[in-house]
Scaffold this motif. Structure first.
Motif, short mmCIF file in Angstrom:
data_model
loop_
_atom_site.label_atom_id
_atom_site.label_comp_id
_atom_site.label_asym_id
_atom_site.label_seq_id
_atom_site.Cartn_x
_atom_site.Cartn_y
_atom_site.Cartn_z
N VAL A 136 0.83 -1.21 0.00
CA VAL A 136 0.00 0.00 0.00
C VAL A 136 0.87 1.26 0.00
CG1 VAL A 136 -1.57 1.36 1.43
CG2 VAL A 136 -2.07 -1.05 1.01
N PHE A 137 1.90 1.30 0.83
CA PHE A 137 2.73 2.50 0.93
C PHE A 137 3.64 2.69 -0.27
CE2 PHE A 137 1.20 2.88 5.18
CZ PHE A 137 1.36 4.21 5.50
N ARG A 139 2.52 2.78 -3.10
CA ARG A 139 1.72 3.57 -4.04
C ARG A 139 2.07 5.06 -3.98
NH1 ARG A 139 -4.03 0.68 -2.33
NH2 ARG A 139 -3.49 -1.42 -3.12
N LEU A 140 2.70 5.50 -2.91
CA LEU A 140 3.09 6.91 -2.79
C LEU A 140 4.26 7.21 -3.72
CD1 LEU A 140 2.92 7.36 1.10
CD2 LEU A 140 1.22 8.07 -0.58
N GLN A 205 9.30 4.06 3.09
CA GLN A 205 8.65 2.97 2.37
C GLN A 205 9.40 1.66 2.56
OE1 GLN A 205 8.60 4.86 -1.53
NE2 GLN A 205 6.37 5.06 -1.45
N SER A 331 -4.67 9.25 6.84
CA SER A 331 -3.27 9.71 6.84
C SER A 331 -2.91 10.36 8.17
CB SER A 331 -3.05 10.70 5.69
OG SER A 331 -1.76 11.27 5.75
N VAL A 398 -2.06 11.61 0.55
CA VAL A 398 -1.88 10.25 1.07
C VAL A 398 -3.21 9.50 1.10
CG1 VAL A 398 -1.23 8.89 3.10
CG2 VAL A 398 0.15 10.87 2.43
N LEU A 402 -3.30 6.15 -1.32
CA LEU A 402 -3.25 4.82 -0.72
C LEU A 402 -4.43 3.95 -1.15
CD1 LEU A 402 -2.05 5.46 2.96
CD2 LEU A 402 -0.71 4.83 0.95
N LEU A 404 -7.12 2.99 0.34
CA LEU A 404 -7.41 1.94 1.31
C LEU A 404 -8.85 1.44 1.19
CD1 LEU A 404 -5.61 3.27 4.52
CD2 LEU A 404 -4.88 1.46 2.97
#
Length: 481
Positions: A136-137, A139-140, A205, A331, A398, A402, A404
């Motif tokens: 997931v992180f 993706r930043l 990350q 976030s 964020v 992300l 989510l």
């Protein structure tokens, strides 16, 4: 007109009457023969007694299924309330065990009482079946994060400078020196600023497992507000909770019909209390079974049976993912956990200081300076402390990047029925027996009242109580006068 009185006329009448008597006699003989051949069937004495019993007090017996329906609904309603309320223990805390809702004299809602255990179970499901935090992180975009945060770095340094020199001369001197530099030097410093944020993002990350403890992040929020987990469960399972409450009405009514028949045939003062207890126990038990069983679709004749909750998997997935992504794992909450969780804060501080030292030494080296280690440590400590005041610009990016909510929803929709059942069922399983027994106790009380109605004792008690209360008020008024 008078008929003539002739001998022939009298003979005719006598013959006619004789024939009629013979006809009646023959008919009577035939009827007696038929009665002997087909004797009249009499109802069994027990049924006759039950009918007479019902006719003697029809209203009392007709009230039995009505009262049973109310008992079923009320016990189920109370069971649902006992799951979520009260948030804090209510009663006299003479003796109670940790994470046990029932005290010696008092009660705390099951979910608020067992928030820690339930939250840990839920987070374990999320992190093992629904989300891969590292993925997931990733993706930043580090460049985009750097672009957003770079304008905040000078503000952060200015705030630190103000604290280090209360009169404010250091920040003003720094600004004047900065703007007096050649354009090439300013560009180089800006690039160093960008590289500082970019490299810090990449390092986070790479080490997000050590920097973010999702379990602590979620559990801490739930423990701070014990109503939060209950809100999540209600959003996901409101239809099942409504079904649990309302099903008591018709389950209770059907069981009340059986109870009424038993009361008519079984002349025992304990018939109603026993029946009420059975209604209270059975309605809670049946409703809980109906919600979660069978887990997998099961063919029963022309029908496909499956638990109420399990048939709403897509709907529940949408509610759960929206709540988790927009309220729990935002976030802001993630950064707050990274910066404050005792299990992750040391790792982040060390990583941040490492990159800040590199950035600060690079800037100082451009001026031919070397910063003392003590000064760097002081600046780094203040930077970590003030960092939350400058992260607000990053939160929208964020939360959006992300994704989510999308990830959680997609993975939850793909869960097997057996795994999906564990999303909501634990809140009932924790004290399922307590809820069922509470229904039985309330059913027993209602049955005692019902028995009093059948015998007339309850009405007499109400009447006597009313007269006593009236006498007390009358005496009080006379004394006052």
């Amino acid at each position: 007109m008078l008929m003539p009185s002739t001998p022939s006329f009298h003979k005719t009448n006598i013959a006619y009457a004789t024939n009629n008597r013979r006809s009646v006699l023959l008919t009577s003989i035939q009827s007696d023969d038929q009665t002997d051949r087909f004797p009249r069937r009499r109802l069994p004495k027990c049924i006759t007694a039950a009918i007479n019993k019902f006719k003697s007090r029809p209203s009392a017996y007709l009230l039995i299924p009505v009262i049973a329906a109310f008992v079923g609904w009320f016990t189920n309603y109370l069971a649902v309330q006992m799951i979520f309320y009260p948030i804090e223990f209510r009663g006299i805390p003479i003796w109670r065990r940790d994470e046990i809702p029932l005290g010696l004299l008092g009660w705390q809602g099951i979910v608020p009482c067992k928030t820690r255990v339930m939250s840990e179970t839920m987070v374990n499901m999320v992190t093992t079946q629904l989300l891969n935090i590292e993925e997931v992180f990733r993706r930043l975009d580090p460049n985009e994060v750097a672009n957003i945060l770079c304008p905040e770095v000078p503000k952060l340094m200015e705030s630190i400078g103000n604290d280090m020199s209360p009169v404010g001369w250091l920040p003003r001197l720094s600004k004047s020196v900065f703007f007096s530099l050649p354009l090439q030097s300013i560009t180089a410093m800006s690039n160093m600023n960008h590289k500082f944020m970019h490299d810090l993002t990449v390092a986070m990350q790479d080490n997000i497992g050590a920097l973010l403890n999702v379990k602590n992040c979620v559990v801490e929020q739930m423990m701070q507000d014990r109503a939060l987990l209950g809100i999540l469960f209600r959003k996901c399972g409101q239809k099942e909770l409504d079904f649990l409450t309302n099903s008591g009405l018709w389950f209770g009514f059907m069981l009340g019909l059986i109870q009424m028949i038993v009361a008519l045939f079984w002349d025992n003062p304990w018939a109603s209390p026993i029946g009420g207890t059975i209604v209270g126990l059975a309605t809670n038990w049946l409703a809980l079974k109906w919600i979660f069983e069978p887990v997998n679709p099961t063919k029963f004749g022309p029908f496909i049976l499956q638990g109420q909750f399990l048939r709403r998997q897509k709907e529940v997935a949408a509610e759960f993912s929206a709540f988790f992504a927009n309220i729990v794992l935002t976030s802001e909450k993630l950064w707050k956990s990274i910066l404050n969780d005792p299990t992750t804060k040391p790792a982040f501080d060390l990583l941040f200081k490492k990159h800040l030292y590199r950035f600060a030494n690079g800037l100082a080296g451009g001026f031919g300076l070397r910063l003392p280690l003590e000064l760097l440590n002081n600046v780094a400590s203040q930077a970590v402390e003030k960092l939350p005041n400058h992260l607000h610009v990053l939160h929208p990016y964020v939360d959006k990047t992300l994704k989510l909510q999308t990830s959680l929803r997609y993975q939850m929709e793909r869960m097997t029925s057996a795994k999906f059942e564990r999303v909501l069922h634990p809140i009932f399983e924790e004290d399922e027996l307590t809820l069922i027994l509470a229904g039985g106790i309330l059913g027993l009380i209602a049955g005692l009242i019902q028995g009093g109605i059948e015998t007339g004792g309850f009405q007499k008690w109400i009447s006597n109580t009313y007269l006593k209360v009236k006498a007390i008020f009358t005496q009080t008024n006379n004394t006052s006068a």
